[in-house]
Design a protein around this motif. Structure first.
Motif, PDB file in Angstrom:
ATOM      1  N   GLN A  53       0.841  -1.210   0.000  1.00 13.80           N
ATOM      2  CA  GLN A  53       0.000   0.000   0.000  1.00 13.80           C
ATOM      3  C   GLN A  53       0.873   1.255   0.000  1.00 13.80           C
ATOM      4  OE1 GLN A  53      -2.328  -0.728   3.511  1.00 13.80           O
ATOM      5  NE2 GLN A  53      -3.924  -1.875   2.406  1.00 13.80           N
ATOM      6  N   LEU A  54       1.996   1.162   0.695  1.00 12.14           N
ATOM      7  CA  LEU A  54       2.900   2.306   0.744  1.00 12.14           C
ATOM      8  C   LEU A  54       3.510   2.577  -0.638  1.00 12.14           C
ATOM      9  CD1 LEU A  54       3.978   4.380   2.681  1.00 12.14           C
ATOM     10  CD2 LEU A  54       5.775   2.772   3.379  1.00 12.14           C
ATOM     11  N   VAL A  55       3.786   1.510  -1.376  1.00 16.88           N
ATOM     12  CA  VAL A  55       4.268   1.673  -2.744  1.00 16.88           C
ATOM     13  C   VAL A  55       3.242   2.450  -3.572  1.00 16.88           C
ATOM     14  CG1 VAL A  55       4.804   0.469  -4.904  1.00 16.88           C
ATOM     15  CG2 VAL A  55       5.783  -0.337  -2.737  1.00 16.88           C
ATOM     16  N   GLU A  56       1.963   2.063  -3.421  1.00 16.30           N
ATOM     17  CA  GLU A  56       0.896   2.761  -4.152  1.00 16.30           C
ATOM     18  C   GLU A  56       0.795   4.211  -3.708  1.00 16.30           C
ATOM     19  OE1 GLU A  56      -2.625   0.543  -3.464  1.00 16.30           O
ATOM     20  OE2 GLU A  56      -1.953  -1.240  -4.570  1.00 16.30           O
ATOM     21  N   LEU A  57       0.963   4.439  -2.380  1.00 18.48           N
ATOM     22  CA  LEU A  57       0.886   5.812  -1.866  1.00 18.48           C
ATOM     23  C   LEU A  57       2.027   6.664  -2.419  1.00 18.48           C
ATOM     24  CD1 LEU A  57      -0.360   7.927  -0.019  1.00 18.48           C
ATOM     25  CD2 LEU A  57       1.034   7.021   1.876  1.00 18.48           C
ATOM     26  N   VAL A  58       3.221   6.072  -2.475  1.00 16.74           N
ATOM     27  CA  VAL A  58       4.367   6.805  -3.034  1.00 16.74           C
ATOM     28  C   VAL A  58       4.095   7.188  -4.480  1.00 16.74           C
ATOM     29  CG1 VAL A  58       6.783   6.566  -3.767  1.00 16.74           C
ATOM     30  CG2 VAL A  58       6.077   5.823  -1.478  1.00 16.74           C
ATOM     31  N   GLU A  59       3.538   6.262  -5.236  1.00 18.59           N
ATOM     32  CA  GLU A  59       3.230   6.548  -6.635  1.00 18.59           C
ATOM     33  C   GLU A  59       2.175   7.648  -6.749  1.00 18.59           C
ATOM     34  OE1 GLU A  59       3.405   6.418 -10.729  1.00 18.59           O
ATOM     35  OE2 GLU A  59       4.758   5.614  -9.194  1.00 18.59           O
ATOM     36  N   THR A  60       1.163   7.557  -5.872  1.00 18.61           N
ATOM     37  CA  THR A  60       0.118   8.596  -5.872  1.00 18.61           C
ATOM     38  C   THR A  60       0.708   9.959  -5.555  1.00 18.61           C
ATOM     39  OG1 THR A  60      -1.569   7.002  -5.195  1.00 18.61           O
ATOM     40  CG2 THR A  60      -2.044   9.331  -4.807  1.00 18.61           C
ATOM     41  N   ARG A  61       1.568   9.973  -4.499  1.00 13.84           N
ATOM     42  CA  ARG A  61       2.192  11.245  -4.119  1.00 13.84           C
ATOM     43  C   ARG A  61       3.089  11.762  -5.246  1.00 13.84           C
ATOM     44  NH1 ARG A  61       1.190  14.722  -0.440  1.00 13.84           N
ATOM     45  NH2 ARG A  61       3.329  14.890   0.374  1.00 13.84           N
ATOM     46  N   ARG A  62       3.764  10.847  -5.923  1.00 11.53           N
ATOM     47  CA  ARG A  62       4.623  11.264  -7.028  1.00 11.53           C
ATOM     48  C   ARG A  62       3.809  11.909  -8.138  1.00 11.53           C
ATOM     49  NH1 ARG A  62       6.553   9.660 -11.835  1.00 11.53           N
ATOM     50  NH2 ARG A  62       5.163   7.862 -11.929  1.00 11.53           N
ATOM     51  N   GLU A  63       2.666  11.304  -8.450  1.00 13.41           N
ATOM     52  CA  GLU A  63       1.793  11.869  -9.482  1.00 13.41           C
ATOM     53  C   GLU A  63       1.230  13.216  -9.044  1.00 13.41           C
ATOM     54  OE1 GLU A  63       1.308  10.841 -12.537  1.00 13.41           O
ATOM     55  OE2 GLU A  63       2.716   9.200 -12.209  1.00 13.41           O
ATOM     56  N   GLU A  64       0.896  13.300  -7.744  1.00 13.19           N
ATOM     57  CA  GLU A  64       0.371  14.572  -7.245  1.00 13.19           C
ATOM     58  C   GLU A  64       1.419  15.675  -7.373  1.00 13.19           C
ATOM     59  OE1 GLU A  64      -0.754  13.724  -3.262  1.00 13.19           O
ATOM     60  OE2 GLU A  64      -2.687  12.803  -3.798  1.00 13.19           O
ATOM     61  N   ARG A  65       2.653  15.345  -6.970  1.00  7.69           N
ATOM     62  CA  ARG A  65       3.711  16.359  -7.076  1.00  7.69           C
ATOM     63  C   ARG A  65       3.989  16.710  -8.532  1.00  7.69           C
ATOM     64  NH1 ARG A  65       6.021  13.673  -2.441  1.00  7.69           N
ATOM     65  NH2 ARG A  65       7.185  12.246  -3.778  1.00  7.69           N
ATOM     66  N   LYS A  66       3.921  15.692  -9.387  1.00 10.47           N
ATOM     67  CA  LYS A  66       4.125  15.950 -10.813  1.00 10.47           C
ATOM     68  C   LYS A  66       3.054  16.899 -11.338  1.00 10.47           C
ATOM     69  CE  LYS A  66       4.476  13.538 -15.267  1.00 10.47           C
ATOM     70  NZ  LYS A  66       4.419  12.221 -15.942  1.00 10.47           N
ATOM     71  N   ALA A  67       1.795  16.648 -10.924  1.00  8.44           N
ATOM     72  CA  ALA A  67       0.691  17.520 -11.361  1.00  8.44           C
ATOM     73  C   ALA A  67       0.855  18.923 -10.787  1.00  8.44           C
ATOM     74  CB  ALA A  67      -0.647  16.918 -10.913  1.00  8.44           C
ATOM     75  N   GLN A  68       1.307  18.966  -9.517  1.00  7.53           N
ATOM     76  CA  GLN A  68       1.503  20.275  -8.896  1.00  7.53           C
ATOM     77  C   GLN A  68       2.608  21.055  -9.610  1.00  7.53           C
ATOM     78  OE1 GLN A  68       2.732  20.104  -4.808  1.00  7.53           O
ATOM     79  NE2 GLN A  68       2.198  22.218  -4.398  1.00  7.53           N
TER      80      GLN A  68
END
Length: 409
Positions: free
Chosen positions: A98-113
């Motif tokens: 789940q943490l792997v998925e969270l890291v990916e989500t956060r990465r996408e969020e930062r990329k979008a930001q």
């Protein structure tokens, strides 16, 4: 032998942990009782739980990079897979997944930001470039120059874009500033050249006036002085530091000549006194032309008055500055009215002023909308930043509007 729901210790001291894939050997324990062995490896498990919890918190609440987070997850996963702890290792694996998925989500969020911030920076820089290119054509040298300097400060406060885009926009921005600086330099260089030419002409006139000051050929010399005065007026103004000095020398040379002539023709004092009365009447007649309401009629009337003035002749020397000053004041007022009329009816300057005013008004309206949106979204910092930019734009707009009023609209 001792056991708990997640592990056990057999008779040989071997410690096992239970997983979905069956029991896995944790290690061998010979240092104490089986319960102590389980307690030791359970503490190992709790340590992993704590480490995973801390990593989850860092991923959620800090700007930990995806690369570092993935490395930390892999390190923890290796420890879990090594089976050196007693507890629900499958649950830890699940949390790590789940943490792997969270890291990916956060990465996408930062990329979008970052993409959003880049878009905002691009729009902001494009607006700065557009305004700079408009200002490049302005003749409001001081106001436009100050605004361009303010735009540079704003540019420096914005984040960089990708190198190609940033360089292209900066090239346009820099080119606009250079174009304005070149035009301003050419304007003042031309002005300096005109004043320098006026200085050379007036120095020549002063030289001739001083050479004539000792002449006793009263009629022709007086006529030549009148011609010199006409040439003086046509020459325009020299640099401020030279104008007064040259005028004093020019006027002084005439005064020497006319004083000498006056001493020779002392009998004309009575005539000059009468001339003074006539010129005072003409000055009073000229003063009635002010304030100017009909420029064409006023110019014609002043020409008529001036022709009669020139025909009157000299007045007593001590009275001359006052009465001539009255006529000069009327003449200056007419010149100012002519200049104001020219500015008001100059279509090119009016079009530039109107265009700049329209652009500035659009920029001000846009900024007001952005400020309202930022405040509605609770983004006070952005609203304050936009407000500061709005204050600068509004000040320039007020100046532009004031200038536009001079054109009658």
């Amino acid at each position: 032998m001792s056991s708990d729901p997640w592990g056990r210790v057999d008779e040989t001291g071997t410690v096992y942990v239970r997983t979905a894939d069956g029991e896995q050997v944790v290690g061998s324990w010979q240092a104490g009782s089986p319960d102590e062995a389980l307690a030791y490896f359970e503490r190992k498990y709790e340590g992993l739980v704590v480490e995973i919890g801390l990593l989850e918190k860092r991923v959620r609440t800090t700007d930990l990079s995806a690369k570092d987070a993935q490395a930390a997850i892999q390190h923890l996963r290796e420890q879990v897979e090594a089976h050196h702890a007693v507890g629900d290792l499958d649950a830890l694996r699940k949390r790590l997944d789940q943490l792997v998925e969270l890291v990916e989500t956060r990465r996408e969020e930062r990329k979008a930001q970052r993409a959003k911030q880049s878009d905002e920076a691009r729009r902001a820089k494009e607006e700065l470039v557009a305004e700079a290119e408009q200002l490049a054509a302005s003749d409001q040298w001081r106001a436009a120059g100050e605004r361009l300097r303010a735009l540079v400060d704003t540019w420096k406060g914005l984040p960089r874009l990708d190198r190609k885009s940033d360089d292209e926009l900066w090239h346009r921005f820099s080119h606009a500033r250079s174009a304005f600086s070149k035009r301003r330099k050419q304007h003042f260089a031309q002005l300096d050249a005109q004043r320098e030419e006026a200085r050379r002409v007036k120095e020549r006139l002063v030289g001739e006036a001083e050479a004539l000051s000792g002449s006793t050929d009263w009629g022709p010399t007086a006529a030549r002085y009148r011609d010199l005065m006409a040439e003086w007026k046509a020459a325009g103004r020299a640099q401020r530091e030279h104008e007064d000095e040259l005028w004093n020398r020019f006027r002084g040379a005439q005064d020497v000549f006319f004083a000498a002539r006056s001493s020779v023709f002392a009998e004309r004092d009575a005539e000059q006194t009468e001339n003074l009365k006539l010129k005072e009447e003409l000055a009073e007649e000229a003063e009635k032309l002010l304030p100017v309401t009909d420029l064409k009629a006023a110019r014609a009337a002043f020409r008529s008055i001036n022709e009669r003035w020139e025909a009157v002749g000299h007045v007593p020397r001590d009275a001359r500055p006052k009465v001539e000053g009255r006529m000069h004041a009327v003449e200056r007022a007419l010149q100012e009215a002519e200049e104001a009329e020219w500015r008001r009816t100059n279509p090119e300057a009016r079009a530039r002023a109107a265009g700049l005013t329209g652009q500035l008004q659009a920029a001000v309206d846009k900024l007001k909308g952005q400020i309202e949106q930022a405040r509605a979204q609770g983004n006070t910092a952005r609203a304050d930043k936009l407000q500061r930019e709005l204050d600068g734009r509004q000040a320039l707009l007020d100046q532009a509007l004031k200038g536009l009023q001079e054109f009658g609209g």
